[in-house]
Every structure is written in structure tokens, then in C-alpha cells.
Design a protein around this motif. Structure first.
Motif, PDB file in Angstrom:
ATOM      1  N   ARG A 497       0.926  -1.223   0.004  1.00 46.54           N
ATOM      2  CA  ARG A 497       0.104  -0.187   0.107  1.00 46.54           C
ATOM      3  C   ARG A 497       1.027   1.176  -0.045  1.00 46.54           C
ATOM      4  NH1 ARG A 497      -3.792   0.337  -2.172  1.00 46.54           N
ATOM      5  NH2 ARG A 497      -5.088  -1.096  -1.279  1.00 46.54           N
ATOM      6  N   ALA A 498       2.133   1.306   0.734  1.00 46.87           N
ATOM      7  CA  ALA A 498       2.952   2.179   0.771  1.00 46.87           C
ATOM      8  C   ALA A 498       3.785   2.711  -0.479  1.00 46.87           C
ATOM      9  CB  ALA A 498       4.045   2.210   1.778  1.00 46.87           C
ATOM     10  N   ARG A 499       3.759   1.381  -1.169  1.00 42.71           N
ATOM     11  CA  ARG A 499       4.630   1.584  -2.738  1.00 42.71           C
ATOM     12  C   ARG A 499       3.843   1.719  -3.691  1.00 42.71           C
ATOM     13  NH1 ARG A 499       9.401   1.706  -4.259  1.00 42.71           N
ATOM     14  NH2 ARG A 499      10.004   0.818  -6.440  1.00 42.71           N
ATOM     15  N   TYR A 500       2.440   1.054  -3.650  1.00 41.90           N
ATOM     16  CA  TYR A 500       1.499   1.210  -4.800  1.00 41.90           C
ATOM     17  C   TYR A 500       0.050   1.456  -4.396  1.00 41.90           C
ATOM     18  CZ  TYR A 500       5.078  -1.985  -6.872  1.00 41.90           C
ATOM     19  OH  TYR A 500       6.314  -2.425  -7.159  1.00 41.90           O
ATOM     20  N   PRO A 501       0.129   3.073  -4.151  1.00 43.31           N
ATOM     21  CA  PRO A 501      -1.344   3.350  -3.556  1.00 43.31           C
ATOM     22  C   PRO A 501      -2.498   2.993  -4.448  1.00 43.31           C
ATOM     23  CG  PRO A 501       0.146   5.069  -4.440  1.00 43.31           C
ATOM     24  CD  PRO A 501       0.814   3.861  -4.345  1.00 43.31           C
ATOM     25  N   GLY A 502      -2.462   2.825  -5.611  1.00 42.35           N
ATOM     26  CA  GLY A 502      -3.481   2.645  -6.542  1.00 42.35           C
ATOM     27  C   GLY A 502      -3.965   1.131  -6.800  1.00 42.35           C
ATOM     28  N   VAL A 503      -3.152   0.346  -6.268  1.00 40.92           N
ATOM     29  CA  VAL A 503      -3.632  -1.400  -6.530  1.00 40.92           C
ATOM     30  C   VAL A 503      -4.764  -1.584  -5.678  1.00 40.92           C
ATOM     31  CG1 VAL A 503      -1.367  -1.717  -7.346  1.00 40.92           C
ATOM     32  CG2 VAL A 503      -1.762  -2.286  -4.951  1.00 40.92           C
ATOM     33  N   THR A 504      -5.325  -2.680  -6.074  1.00 40.15           N
ATOM     34  CA  THR A 504      -6.247  -3.379  -5.384  1.00 40.15           C
ATOM     35  C   THR A 504      -5.647  -4.448  -4.640  1.00 40.15           C
ATOM     36  OG1 THR A 504      -8.035  -2.921  -6.888  1.00 40.15           O
ATOM     37  CG2 THR A 504      -8.691  -4.771  -5.343  1.00 40.15           C
ATOM     38  N   LEU A 505      -5.875  -4.538  -3.335  1.00 43.10           N
ATOM     39  CA  LEU A 505      -5.251  -5.479  -2.390  1.00 43.10           C
ATOM     40  C   LEU A 505      -6.060  -6.424  -1.852  1.00 43.10           C
ATOM     41  CD1 LEU A 505      -2.553  -3.305  -0.631  1.00 43.10           C
ATOM     42  CD2 LEU A 505      -1.928  -4.986  -2.178  1.00 43.10           C
ATOM     43  N   VAL A 506      -5.851  -7.746  -2.077  1.00 41.87           N
ATOM     44  CA  VAL A 506      -6.757  -8.806  -1.520  1.00 41.87           C
ATOM     45  C   VAL A 506      -5.832  -9.537  -0.779  1.00 41.87           C
ATOM     46  CG1 VAL A 506      -8.284 -10.650  -2.066  1.00 41.87           C
ATOM     47  CG2 VAL A 506      -8.270  -8.662  -3.447  1.00 41.87           C
ATOM     48  N   ALA A 507      -6.174  -9.880   0.549  1.00 43.11           N
ATOM     49  CA  ALA A 507      -5.281 -10.716   1.627  1.00 43.11           C
ATOM     50  C   ALA A 507      -6.298 -11.666   2.020  1.00 43.11           C
ATOM     51  CB  ALA A 507      -4.452  -9.939   2.347  1.00 43.11           C
ATOM     52  N   ARG A 508      -5.213 -12.665   2.600  1.00 43.18           N
ATOM     53  CA  ARG A 508      -5.876 -13.911   3.361  1.00 43.18           C
ATOM     54  C   ARG A 508      -5.858 -13.605   4.730  1.00 43.18           C
ATOM     55  NH1 ARG A 508      -5.478 -20.004   2.032  1.00 43.18           N
ATOM     56  NH2 ARG A 508      -5.865 -20.980   3.972  1.00 43.18           N
ATOM     57  N   GLY A 509      -6.863 -14.137   5.557  1.00 47.04           N
ATOM     58  CA  GLY A 509      -6.806 -14.079   7.101  1.00 47.04           C
ATOM     59  C   GLY A 509      -7.194 -15.549   7.309  1.00 47.04           C
ATOM     60  N   GLU A 510      -6.827 -15.597   8.812  1.00 40.57           N
ATOM     61  CA  GLU A 510      -7.085 -16.872   9.332  1.00 40.57           C
ATOM     62  C   GLU A 510      -8.253 -16.954  10.535  1.00 40.57           C
ATOM     63  OE1 GLU A 510      -6.142 -20.069   8.298  1.00 40.57           O
ATOM     64  OE2 GLU A 510      -5.245 -18.736   6.619  1.00 40.57           O
ATOM     65  N   ARG A 511      -7.972 -15.750  11.225  1.00 45.16           N
ATOM     66  CA  ARG A 511      -8.821 -15.606  12.369  1.00 45.16           C
ATOM     67  C   ARG A 511      -9.877 -14.381  11.954  1.00 45.16           C
ATOM     68  NH1 ARG A 511      -3.667 -15.278  14.327  1.00 45.16           N
ATOM     69  NH2 ARG A 511      -3.590 -13.241  14.206  1.00 45.16           N
TER      70      ARG A 511
END
Length: 568
Positions: A497-511
């Protein structure tokens, strides 16, 4: 004898409980109990020969269980990389050990076989220690984990070959090897013929009575052991072959589960008895054990890492198996104990190997737990010394023809399924996909399929900086935190997010709490596989209640059967 056995079991249990709380192998506790009770310790055991006689059953059951757990299909399916690496590691390890210890003055010939036994003992690694640590870390199914386990299986087979020759070392000549292998072949042929044409009929007749299955399996183990003794091999080798012959039976799991209790009791006594033979660690004994331990670590680095690196496995996947395999095997303790009993080696050798086993088991457990951190710190120094990683190759350093619009950070099962769905439903999107991972096997298959990939460790900031991410890309991190070494999904999201403010970020959570934490870090969406699995299971329950489970099962089977994923 009963009083001695009571002391042995009680001491082993108390020390094993302490070892378990310290997350150390239980074998260390059993050896320590034997040492404390034996002549070098408090001298509480009055008849050690009685304990050793009972402990021999433990050794037979141990090898029987090892045989039950050897998967011949996996051995036959071992890849070229594993087969070559294991062959060179075992062969070169034994030769280096024999040469080194012969130069140090250990006998090699009719007067004693200390150098040979040390070479063989130093070439084998501990299955118990390695599998436990890799299982706890969740790394059994990673590339370094699979290479490590493959080499361990082939080491066990090499130990079987040595057990075939071992009884004839007392009167060794060049003709002993073919004669011993001939007797071993006869044992194998007889055992597998009986297991193929007789045992299935017998076990089917008694399968409804679990006690008879177990008693029959033990009788089979002891009978093959006696056949091996008759052929001038050893009961221990016979037990190992008996276990391998039963390993493909449908009853193997049930037999293994029930025999495990007997094995654990008798094996405890075997290692306690082995601990009684350990001499008091004076300067000479400690020095000899330290020398053997140093040789084991150095030989693994010399015989595993260069071979894997030459086969283009990358620095990380070449270093980790070498670190994982840096112990003395419990099989080495067995082989040396048999050598002492046969008069092939001096009794002091058993103490040397036992001390080296203890020291390396403790040290390697800590090293394996921190192996990812160790490798990340070592790799930059190796690159400065001239070792090249896969990502340093000229073709890997060339600029990408286009930046990735769909970026998969890490490539494991979820990413494999996403890629297969894209190939089926949106094939035109494959040219937009960029994969960032450090598995060389994945890279080779992606290249074959025409999918672009960047070799790199997600824990290294430079990897994300040079990956080739388009300013408006969709970046997906589907690897669970338990498999991310040295980083986490939250750290990856913050860095991107700091380097590519325009990208769409999808991450995996466990809890469940990971959703808010990842969104606060900058994620645009969070996937929670547990919720999707729960929904899927609820639909399965509804199908079972509604009588449509069979059609749902067939649909799932067809869907799985028709897929052509990179990671099946």
C-alpha cells in the motif's frame, strides 16, 4: 529383572515428561535415563544384561514399524531431483566419513570396522527429529520438505542394504558382498511371495477379530526375523522386511496403531539400555562426539547443497534440506549397537555416536525452527561470495514485457486453483497474470504454460519492489501466515500500500479479527477460507438430509478429476 525394568520405565517417563515440556525429542530423555541409571551414573541397575535382552524386542518392533511406514510407491515415484540428491548424499557421505575417520586412526579391516560404522552413521539423518519439526512448522508439503523426506526414505533403504552386509563383516572378503546381497534377495523374494499369495487369505479370515490381526502381524514379524537369522542376516533386518511386506495391506494402519503401544514400551527400554553404554563424557569422549557432529553438518552442506543448486533448485530450496538433514539418525544408533554386539567395533564408539546424536538433536531442533531466518541472513553473504540464485540469472533479470495486472503473491494450492479457473473461464486474462514465488518447480511449470513468474522471497522488500506490479493491478496474497516465513499478510499489505497506492489488495486471513487488522493495514478485501468451507459443509449436510449427497459427491469428483492444476 522386574526391579530393574521398573526403574528404567519410571526414570524414562519422568525425564520424557520434562523433555516434552521443553519441546525436545523423547529419545534424548530415554538416553539420559539410561545414562543416569547405568554404571557411569548412579549404578542403580543390577542386571543390565536383562534389560538389554528385553530391549532387543524393542529394536525388532522399531524396525518392523519403520517397515510398515515405508511407502514403496513414494520411493518408486521419487523424482529425479530427490533420487540424484539422495544417491550423492549417501554415497559421498559414507566415502567421506570412511576416509576421514580412517585418517584419524580408526580401524578399517579385520581388526575392526570403526571407520566404516562412523561413515555410515554420519551419512544417515534422524527421521524422528526431522518429521516432528517439519510437521510442527507446517512444512512437510513444501518443496524443501518434500526433498528432505524423499532423501530420508532413500537413506532408510541404504540402511537396509548395510544391514544385509553387516553380519558378514567379521569374515569380510570381496565375495561377501554378492553373497550377502544374494541372501538378502532370497529373504525378500520369500517374504514378498508369502505376503502376496498367503497372507491376504490368512488376514481376511481373521480380520473380524482385531486381536488376531495384531497377534498375526507380530508372529509374521518374528517369523521373518528368524528366517533372516537362519540366512545369516539379522533378526532386525527380517523385522524391517516384514514391515515393508505388510505396508501395502489394508490392515497396515490397524496393525501399526496397535503395535505402536508395544513398540513404544520396548523401544523405550532399548534406548535406555543404549544410554547405559554411554561413557562418562570426559574430554576425549566429548571431543570425539563433537568431531563426528561437525563432520555430519559439514558433509550435509557439502553433499546436499551443491547438488540441489546445480539442479537449479535455488539457494533457499538447496540450503533448507541441507540444514534439515544435519543430525545423526536413530537408525545410526541401532546400526552401531548391532556392531558392538557383533564385535565389529569398540564399545566406546556407541557412546561417541550417542553423544553426537544428543548434541545434534538439540542443536538442529533450534536451527530447524529458525531455518527460514537463518537462510535469509545467509543468502546475501552467499551471493557476495559468487553463488547465484535463480532470480539472478540473465533471463530473470531481463525487463518484463508488461507489468502484471493480476499479481499472485506466493503460489500454493489456492493460487493454483485460481490460475486453473482463469485458464478455463477467462483464458484471455492469463497474459495479465504475474506470479511471485521461490519454488523452482512451480516456475518451470508456469513457464511451460506461458505464465510469467518472478523468483523472489516475499519476506525481502526488494522482491516486491522489482516484481513488475502495474499501478492499477489486482494483487492477491493467498498464502496463510503459517506458511509465510519472515513476514505476514499484514506486513505485505502495508508494504504494498505504501509503494503502490493505486492497486487493489486482497489478502488472506485466518482468524476473524484478521479482517479488521488487514483492512486497517490497507487491504481492499479479505478472504476467510474457513467461512467458505463452513458454507460448503452446511450445503453438504443439507444434501445428506435431502438425499442428494450422491449427486453432489459425483459432481465434486468430476470437478476435481477434470482440473489440470500446477499443484494437484
Amino acid at each position: 529383572m522386574l526391579a530393574d525394568l521398573t526403574l528404567c520405565v519410571a526414570a524414562a517417563w519422568l525425564l520424557a515428561a520434562a523433555a516434552s515440556s521443553l519441546r525436545q525429542p523423547l529419545l534424548l530423555a530415554y538416553l539420559a535415563a539410561g545414562f543416569a541409571l547405568g554404571a557411569e551414573g548412579f549404578g542403580l541397575i543390577r542386571h543390565p544384561e536383562s534389560v538389554e535382552a528385553v530391549a532387543e524386542l524393542g529394536l525388532i518392533f522399531l524396525l518392523f514399524m519403520i517397515g510398515l511406514e515405508i511407502d514403496l510407491k513414494k520411493v518408486l515415484e521419487a523424482g529425479r531431483t530427490i533420487a540424484i540428491a539422495a544417491g550423492i548424499q549417501i554415497g559421498a557421505g559414507v566415502l567421506l566419513g570412511v576416509g576421514l575417520f580412517r585418517l584419524l586412526g580408526h580401524p578399517l579391516g579385520a581388526g575392526g570396522w570403526d571407520a566404516l560404522y562412523l561413515g555410515v552413521a554420519g551419512a544417515l539423518s534422524s527421521t524422528v527429529v526431522i518429521v516432528k519439526v517439519l510437521y510442527d512448522k507446517g512444512e512437510l508439503d513444501t518443496l524443501p520438505g518434500r526433498i528432505t523426506l524423499g532423501i530420508l526414505v532413500l537413506q532408510d533403504l541404504a540402511a537396509i542394504l548395510f544391514l544385509a552386509v553387516q553380519p558378514s563383516l567379521g569374515s569380510f572378503s570381496i565375495g561377501v558382498i554378492p553373497a550377502s546381497l544374494g541372501r538378502a534377495s532370497l529373504l525378500l523374494a520369500a517374504t514378498f511371495l508369502v505376503s502376496r499369495f498367503v497372507l491376504p487369505f490368512v488376514f481376511r479370515r481373521v480380520a473380524r477379530v482385531p486381536e488376531l490381526v495384531v497377534v498375526g502381524a507380530i508372529a509374521w514379524c518374528l517369523a521373518v526375523g528368524e528366517l533372516a537369522e537362519f540366512l545369516h542376516l539379522s533378526r532386525e533386518m527380517g523385522a524391517l522386511v516384514a514391515g515393508i511386506a505388510l505396508s501395502t495391506f489394508p490392515y497396515a494402519l490397524d496393525v501399526g496403531t496397535k503395535v505402536t503401544t508395544l513398540r513404544d514400551f520396548f523401544v523405550t527400554l532399548f534406548f535406555v539400555g543404549l544410554g547405559m553404554r554411554i561413557p562418562w563424557p570426559d574430554a576425549g569422549a566429548v571431543g570425539a562426539a563433537a568431531g563426528l557432529a561437525a563432520f555430519v553438518v559439514a558433509s550435509r552442506l557439502a553433499t546436499v547443497f551443491p547438488v540441489l543448486h546445480a539442479m537449479r533448485q535455488g539457494l533457499r530450496a538447496s540450503l533448507l534440506p541441507a540444514l534439515n538433514l544435519s543430525q545423526v539418525s536413530e537408525f545410526s544408533l541401532v546400526i552401531v549397537a548391532l556392531g558392538v554386539g557383533a564385535g565389529h567395533v569398540s564399545p566406546a564408539l556407541s557412546g561417541t555416536v550417542s553423544l553426537a546424536f544428543v548434541g545434534l538433536a538439540v542443536a538442529s531442533t533450534f536451527a530447524m525452527v529458525r531455518s527460514g531466518r537463518i537462510v535469509r541472513r545467509v543468502i546475501p553473504w552467499m551471493k557476495r561470495a559468487g553463488w547465484r540464485d535463480l532470480g539472478d540469472a540473465p533471463e530473470a533479470a531481463a525487463p518484463h514485457p508488461a507489468e502484471g495486472r493480476i499479481v499472485l503473491l506466493g503460489f500454493f494450492r489456492t493460487a493454483s486453483s485460481i490460475l486453473d479457473d482463469l485458464a478455463r473461464e477467462r483464458p484471455e486474462r492469463l497474459r495479465d497474470v504475474l506470479v511471485v514465488d521461490f519454488n523452482p518447480e512451480v516456475h518451470a511449470e508456469l513457464k511451460r504454460r506461458g505464465v510469467r513468474a518472478v523468483y523472489g522471497d516475499l519476506a525481502q522488500p526488494d522482491t516486491l519492489r522489482h516484481a513488475g506490479v502495474a499501478p492499477d493491478a489486482i494483487v492477491i496474497s493467498s498464502i496463510p501466515d503459517s506458511l509465510l516465513k519472515g513476514t505476514s499478510n499484514e506486513r505485505i499489505v502495508r508494504a504494498l500500500r505504501a509503494r503502490y497506492p493505486g492497486v487493489t489488495l486482497v489478502a488472506r486471513g485466518e482468524r476473524l479479527s484478521d479482517v479488521e487488522a488487514l483492512i486497517a493495514a490497507g487491504a481492499d478485501d479479505v478472504i476467510l477460507p474457513r467461512l467458505d468451507e463452513a458454507r460448503d459443509l452446511l450445503e453438504t449436510v443439507d444434501a445428506a438430509l435431502g438425499g442428494t449427497l450422491a449427486s453432489r459427491r459425483e459432481a465434486r469428483r468430476n470437478r476435481a478429476r477434470d482440473r489440470g492444476e500446477v499443484l494437484p
